[in-house]
Each structure stands twice: as structure tokens, then as C-alpha cells.
Scaffold this active site. Structure first.
Site, PDB file in Angstrom:
ATOM      1  N   PRO A  63      41.010  32.861  42.832  1.00 32.99           N
ATOM      2  CA  PRO A  63      41.749  33.519  41.719  1.00 32.99           C
ATOM      3  C   PRO A  63      41.417  35.068  41.742  1.00 32.99           C
ATOM      4  CG  PRO A  63      40.291  32.256  40.711  1.00 32.99           C
ATOM      5  CD  PRO A  63      39.963  32.017  42.373  1.00 32.99           C
ATOM      6  N   CYS A  72      42.487  38.399  39.496  1.00 35.90           N
ATOM      7  CA  CYS A  72      43.288  39.054  38.537  1.00 35.90           C
ATOM      8  C   CYS A  72      43.934  40.270  39.129  1.00 35.90           C
ATOM      9  CB  CYS A  72      42.164  39.526  37.402  1.00 35.90           C
ATOM     10  SG  CYS A  72      41.758  38.345  36.240  1.00 35.90           S
ATOM     11  N   TYR A 103      32.485  35.341  30.489  1.00 32.95           N
ATOM     12  CA  TYR A 103      33.790  35.200  29.731  1.00 32.95           C
ATOM     13  C   TYR A 103      33.178  34.230  28.748  1.00 32.95           C
ATOM     14  CZ  TYR A 103      36.169  38.265  32.756  1.00 32.95           C
ATOM     15  OH  TYR A 103      36.360  39.500  33.800  1.00 32.95           O
ATOM     16  N   ARG A 149      38.186  39.297  47.910  1.00 27.07           N
ATOM     17  CA  ARG A 149      38.697  40.742  48.437  1.00 27.07           C
ATOM     18  C   ARG A 149      38.773  40.613  49.925  1.00 27.07           C
ATOM     19  NH1 ARG A 149      34.577  41.338  44.471  1.00 27.07           N
ATOM     20  NH2 ARG A 149      35.102  43.114  42.971  1.00 27.07           N
TER      21      ARG A 149
END
Length: 371
Positions: A23, A25, A182, A324
Site C-alpha cells: 500500500p 499513499c 500512526y 518503491r
């Protein structure tokens, strides 16, 4: 036979190989709503040859966003926008799709990375953030609001509601984002969690709210579909969260039905001191796998096909998740399969002529001719 390109089953989901698209963002959603960029981005990655595709960290409520551009799943508008992306993806690829659901906690109200990523003031369109304790992420920043019982009920319900919406979208699995500093990670780490009630202090107490979130998500999502958790296995800060605590957390998640652990690290503090090297986080996935028997995904500077093959073949992890590397080379699985003498699921027929000379069998039994 390549271990990397062998199938794997997680609950009711079977992948054609062990490569997952992490995942990532994108920070371009509009009020949480997916848009044309997500169609292009995810549509391309759906044809990458990977065995599993994760949709980026998706906020469970507006205040859960990292930035104003975060993807969300908290109302009918965000659900409808994401449905369009998922539906188009299903028409062009059969790759299983997993949604990562998230809450930024005290790392919310941030500028997008290409604008510096700093905290946005309330006067400039930012919002009050939530955390286990009123301790800012960085010294000098606006302090977050310490969640009370009502706030924790609201957050649990937001995760459950997002899980139900994900179910309606027909997504194949969910991952709870419990890493990178987070909200879930904030409750786990003594760096961010300085509570003195039943949700702070001891390891048992710090795990309590994250385990409650997992339980409510697992209950809200269909039992045949898997739910995993991404963790930061270590904080890289003295006195912070570490692999021993991660393993105990994973054991508790296993009791509650978790299907995999993605083992990342860091993100809780700007004081972190990370030792970076190729595959530097693989030992965390291996440690969790060996101690608990859980399925694990390895992440972090996995860039080469033989490196990924060795991770799977050695039993260090069950899957590798690339981020990446997939942005840099969106056909990384094609190229890895070619180098390892393996095959990948055939993409749409328009691409069947893609394999270079000597790799005509890359997509299995396909035929492309003309007169």
C-alpha cells in the site's frame, strides 16, 4: 521451480505468487474520494504480474487522514468513488485486492510530502488530531487530543464501518495499519503512550486498544476473507517498542484470528536511528514467523529478484511486499519471473506480445499471431 513464483493461500484468498504490491499513499484524493489518478495508478499495478495488490492506507474517518489528500472510506461518497476504481480494476485483472485501513492519530493534519510534510495549523486548514496521550510527535508541535472512552468508541466504530464498506466493495482482504507511528502504533509504543489507565503502562495495557480494533474489524468483515496487520517491529528509539513486544502482540493477534503480519519498522519518533541496508527488515518478519507460526510479509529495500527469491526459499517470510521498487519498475514481477525462469499470470491479451526474445513462455500458454 521458483519459490517466489509459487502460489500461496491465506484463508479464502489464493495468490498466484509471493509478490505483493505494498500500500502506497498517493496523497491526491479529494475529500477522501478516489479519482482518475487512482484509476491509472492501481489499474497499471493490477497488470504488474504481482500476486497481490494493496490499496493505499485509507482513512476510516476524516480526522484519521495523514494529509488532506489521503484516501478515505467513511461515507457513501468515498465508498462510491472507490467502487469505481475497484470495478474498473476487476474488469482488467484478476489480481486479488486488499485494502489497508488506517488512522493517522497524532501524525495527521500534515502537509503532503512534496510540500514538506509538516503539521498544518488550524488557521491554515488543519485539524485537531487524536492520540493515546497529549504528547506531540515533534517537540514544539501542537499537542494532540488524548482519546477518552467516547473517542475510543468512535474510532473502533469507524474501523468497523470501514470494514463493512470494504466488504460491500467486494475487496478480497483487509490490512490494519498498525505501523509507522500512526494511531495503532502510538498505543503500542511507550514513546507515544503515556496513559495511566487500562490502556497504558504495561504491555498488556498498551496492546488493549489495538487488539480491540482488530477484533471489531475481524467481526465486521466476512469470515472467509482474511485480515492482516502491519506493524513496526521496532521503534529504533531507546526505550521504545521492540521485536520481543511485537512477537507477543502477534501471539495475541493470532488468538483473535489474524491472517498475516507485515513486519516494517520505525515512524514513532523523529529521534529514531535506523540502520538501513538491503532487506534490513527481513529479520523482523522471520522473527515473528519463527516465534508464532504466523504468515508474514517482508518489506523494506527488497529490490532484486534473487534477493526476493532467497527470502521466500529460506523461509524468512511467506511473501515479499514491494513499494518503491514497484513505482520505479511497475513490471518488476514480469522481469523477476523472466530472470528466475518462472511464469506470471497473463495480463490482458493486448500485452501478450510483451515478452522479449527468449522469454516467450513468461505468460504461460498464450498465443499471439497475425496474418
Amino acid at each position: 521451480m521458483s519459490a517466489l513464483f509459487s502460489p500461496f493461500t491465506i484463508r479464502g484468498l489464493t495468490t498466484s505468487n509471493r509478490v505483493a504490491v505494498s500500500p502506497m499513499c498517493q496523497y491526491v484524493a479529494e475529500n477522501g474520494r478516489a479519482n482518475d489518478w487512482h484509476l491509472i495508478h492501481l489499474g497499471g499495478l493490477a497488470s504488474s504480474g504481482a500476486g497481490l495488490l494493496f490499496i493505499e492506507g485509507t482513512a476510516v474517518e476524516p480526522e484519521a487522514r495523514i494529509t488532506p489528500g489521503d484516501l478515505g472510506l467513511w461515507d457513501d461518497a468515498t465508498e462510491g468513488a472507490l467502487a469505481r476504481v475497484v470495478d474498473v480494476g476487476r474488469r482488467v485483472s484478476k489480481i486479488p485486492v486488499v485494502l489497508q485501513i488506517a488512522h493517522a492519530g497524532r501524525k495527521g493534519s500534515s502537509r503532503v510530502p512534496w510540500e514538506g510534510g509538516e503539521l498544518i495549523s488550524i488557521a491554515n486548514g488543519g485539524w485537531e488530531t487524536d492520540a493515546p496521550s497529549a504528547v506531540p510527535h515533534k517537540a514544539g508541535e501542537r499537542a494532540p487530543h488524548a482519546l477518552d472512552a467516547a473517542g475510543m468508541r468512535r474510532v473502533r466504530k469507524a474501523f468497523a464501518d470501514a470494514a463493512m464498506r470494504a466488504s460491500r466493495l467486494g475487496l478480497d482482504g483487509l490490512e490494519i495499519h498498525g505501523a509507522h507511528g500512526y494511531l495503532v502504533h502510538q498505543f503500542l509504543s511507550p514513546i507515544a503512550n503515556q496513559r495511566t489507565d487500562q490502556y497504558g503502562g504495561s504491555l498488556e495495557n498498551r496492546m488493549r486498544f489495538p487488539l480491540e480494533i482488530f477484533a471489531t474489524v475481524r467481526e465486521a468483515f466476512p469470515p472467509a476473507r482474511p485480515v492482516g496487520v502491519k506493524v513496526s517491529a521496532v521503534d529504533w528509539v531507546e526505550g521504545g517498542w521492540d521485536l520481543v513486544q511485537t512477537i507477543e502482540y502477534a501471539r495475541q493477534l493470532k488468538k483473535r484470528g489474524v491472517d498475516w503480519i507485515t513486519a516494517s519498522s520505525a515512524g514513532i519518533s523523529p529521534l529514531q536511528k535506523i540502520t538501513v541496508a538491503p532487506g534490513y527488515q527481513v529479520p523482523f518478519a522471520q522473527g515473528v514467523r519463527e516465534a508464532t507460526g504466523l504468515t508474514t510479509m517482508a518489506v523494506g529495500l527488497i529490490t532484486e529478484s534473487q534477493q526476493a527469491e532467497d527470502i521466500i526459499a529460506s523461509g524468512s517470510a511467506d511473501l515479499v511486499a514491494l513499494a518503491r521498487s514497484m513505482l520505479y519498475d511497475p513490471r518488476w514481477p514480469w522481469h523477476a519471473a523472466a530472470q528466475l525462469g518462472a511464469t506470471v499470470d497473463a495480463p490482458a491479451p493486448s500485452y501478450w506480445r510483451a515478452p522479449p526474445h527468449g522469454h516467450g513462455g513468461l505468460f504461460g500458454k498464450t498465443h499471439y499471431g497475425a496474418r
